[in-house]
Design an enzyme around this catalytic site. Structure first.
Site, PDB file in Angstrom:
ATOM      1  N   GLU A 153    -110.276  86.779  18.662  1.00  0.00           N
ATOM      2  CA  GLU A 153    -110.151  87.156  17.253  1.00  0.00           C
ATOM      3  C   GLU A 153    -110.354  88.656  17.062  1.00  0.00           C
ATOM      4  OE1 GLU A 153    -112.207  85.834  12.960  1.00  0.00           O
ATOM      5  OE2 GLU A 153    -113.080  85.186  14.866  1.00  0.00           O
TER       6      GLU A 153
ATOM      7  N   LYS B  74    -106.038  83.590   9.277  1.00  0.00           N
ATOM      8  CA  LYS B  74    -107.217  82.743   9.126  1.00  0.00           C
ATOM      9  C   LYS B  74    -107.240  82.111   7.735  1.00  0.00           C
ATOM     10  CE  LYS B  74    -112.129  83.130  10.463  1.00  0.00           C
ATOM     11  NZ  LYS B  74    -113.114  84.130  10.938  1.00  0.00           N
TER      12      LYS B  74
ATOM     13  N   CYS C 226    -110.912  80.857  14.789  1.00  0.00           N
ATOM     14  CA  CYS C 226    -112.367  80.647  14.723  1.00  0.00           C
ATOM     15  C   CYS C 226    -112.785  79.570  13.728  1.00  0.00           C
ATOM     16  CB  CYS C 226    -113.069  81.977  14.443  1.00  0.00           C
ATOM     17  SG  CYS C 226    -114.790  82.022  15.035  1.00  0.00           S
TER      18      CYS C 226
END
Length: 579
Positions: A45, A122, A158
């Protein structure tokens, strides 16, 4: 339609803001993966910038530099070698200008054929503990799969894996393999938690998963890597080592039941579930904790370009363990210790400090603070002589002058040599304010900031038995036995012991864990077997010391409630709670 795919898991150690350096690391990882026959390289990330960026990601010139680096990396993929999935920022509106709050996305770029094929952003932004993603990032839409060389990859970032919404959306829209890029910092018990969450996503979707995590220190956070792959039957064919950079190629093959990863490198995960100073065996789970402290200090010193560290070596357990970690992280030639005796320093402490320095092979200087004590006494006598103390040695005023004289001494040497001062206080002392502002709290970094006193002792005993991987210090005993066994003392007055002012550390730490980590109420802690008056006293000390902690230097985080962004309490606070 491809039936085989080699996917490299690249856990690298980016430096925040060093976009050219991070680009070079990614290029090196791609070259290594290509030499091993990889078709795709997956990195972590925000790897092009480092993570977490905090407000740095709001600078337009920072975003421009990150975007240019990603485009350069994409051009590399025109060579017919492996493509890449890399994390970096993107603008939700390419024409957006400051203020950029909510207009920047945390994205995963898919690179192949010399260009950026697509990106996914994300969706689930964490906003708890150390994470402030909602402060700076906007949320991306629910993603669909990416078609990469005939394979439909479900790319997540994540936090997207910590709940089921994103993975279920990807499964429903035809993803065949889930790929998660991560910036997930180390915490006690977190390694096992990550795997269990991945098992949940695999069980819900029936899809295998690749999890690639960042490694390295960034300020107070330490990213432990420990990347892995899970098959759809929840077997663990790949598990990369923790705390080191690694590039490992996983081999995937399509069968009647979907895609499956062949067995490869499998380092046994060790989360530090026990022996963490918060319960469990005293000698278990020490290695990941100790290596977290080592890596956090090493990267803080090296990434901020300090030549080394300087610390006060008192003959006590905290400074001895701090020195050992520093030597293991940096090497003995980059650690400078100073013994600063006062009239109350015992001969045993002088001997123990000398022995500790000898075991570690570090330079130890001695600077007496008695002249400074006398000078401050003379300076302040006209003002303070009307405030006599019952003790010939004075009260906390004189004790704090000693601690501040030591802090001043260390800072003077630091200024002259350029070495960073390493503060040595532990979490138990910082919790209850058993520390002196501008004295023993002085420093640029504190490796024991999130380590309770009972864990300090356990780590010292463990290190005397084990030389950790990547340690630059000596094997064998590094903390003298007498330092471990003698009663802790600040030695700021005659015959002083910590337990004159504090409950025994096993009692104190259990109460503090309940108050800090568990937010337990007074009645619940008393029900665990603690004296009510002691619990109330510890709680009040904890609350009253917030102003000191607010001014403390940064340090390695290992628990879920490290002081700082994990636990944000007001300084002005009149809440007293039940008696």
């Amino acid at each position: 339609m491809a039936d085989r795919l080699k996917i490299a898991l690249a856990q690298t150690n980016p430096t925040m803001g060093d976009i050219p350096g991070n680009l070079a690391r990614l290029r090196a990882a791609r070259m290594e993966a290509a030499a091993k026959g990889a078709d795709l390289v997956v990195a972590s990330e925000m790897v092009i910038t480092g993570y977490p960026t905090e407000d740095l990601v709001l600078k337009p010139m920072f975003l421009d530099a990150a975007q240019a680096a990603i485009e350069e990396l994409a051009k590399d993929t025109a060579d017919g070698g492996p493509g890449m999935i890399v994390g970096g920022p993107s603008r939700s509106d390419p024409k957006a200008t400051p203020p950029l709050f909510g207009k920047v996305l945390n994205s995963a770029y898919v690179l192949d054929g010399g260009k950026v094929l697509t990106l996914r952003s994300k969706y689930d932004l964490p906003n708890y503990g150390v994470f402030d993603d909602k402060r700076v990032f906007g949320a991306g839409p629910l993603p669909g799969p990416v078609n990469y060389r005939g394979v439909r990859l479900g790319v997540m970032i994540c936090e997207d894996m910590w709940t089921s919404e994103v993975s279920e959306c990807l499964e429903e829209s035809g993803a065949e393999i889930l790929i998660v890029i991560n910036g997930s910092p180390y915490e006690l018990e977190k390694t096992e938690e990550r795997i269990q969450l991945a098992v949940q996503r695999v069980t819900e979707t029936g899809l295998p998963i690749i999890y690639v995590n960042q490694v390295g220190g960034q300020d107070e956070l330490v990213f432990d890597g420990a990347s892995f792959a899970l098959n759809s039957d929840n077997s663990l064919p790949i598990h990369l080592p923790a705390f080191v950079e690694a590039v490992e190629v996983s081999q995937w093959e399509r069968g009647d039941g979907g895609w499956r990863c062949a067995n490869g490198l499998r380092e046994a995960p060790d989360s530090g579930l026990e022996g963490n100073g918060l319960g469990g065996r005293a000698d278990a789970g020490m290695e990941p904790i100790y290596r977290t402290l080592m890596l956090g200090l090493r990267d803080y010193v090296n990434k901020n370009r300090f030549p080394g560290v300087i610390l006060g070596l008192s003959g006590g357990i905290d400074s001895a363990l701090s020195a050992a970690i520093a030597v293991d992280a940096l090497g003995p030639e980059r650690v400078h210790c100073v013994m600063m005796p006062s009239p109350y320093t015992s001969r045993e402490s002088l001997e123990d400090a000398d022995e500790a320095a000898g075991l570690l092979g570090v330079k130890l200087d001695q600077v007496s603070i008695e002249p400074a004590m006398q000078a401050f006494g003379g300076m302040l006598e006209p003002i303070l002589n009307g405030y006599a103390s019952e003790s010939n040695s004075g009260d906390t005023t004189e004790e704090n002058i000693q601690a501040r004289s030591r802090g001043l001494t260390l800072m003077a040497i630091s200024n002259k040599l350029g070495y960073m001062v390493l503060s040595t206080g532990n979490k138990s002392e910082v919790s209850v304010g058993y520390a002196t502002l501008y004295g023993d709290m002085v420093g640029g970094y504190n490796v024991l900031k999130d380590v309770y006193k009972t864990l300090v002792f356990a780590l010292a005993r463990w290190r005397n038995q084990v030389l950790p991987p990547d340690a630059m210090g000596p094997a064998g005993r590094v903390v003298p036995e007498r330092i471990i066994t003698k009663p802790p003392s600040a030695e700021l007055k005659p015959d002083q012991k910590d337990e004159d002012s504090l409950p025994p550390y096993d009692v104190l730490d259990d109460i503090l864990k309940a108050l800090i980590e568990d937010e337990e109420n007074i009645a619940g802690i008393v029900a665990r077997g603690h004296d009510r008056d002691t619990v109330n006293r510890v709680w009040r000390m904890l609350e009253l010391a917030e102003y000191k902690r607010r001014q403390a230097c940064p340090g390695v985080k290992i628990t879920r409630r490290a002081f700082g962004r994990d636990r944000r309490y007001p300084i002005t606070n009149a809440f007293k709670g039940p008696a």
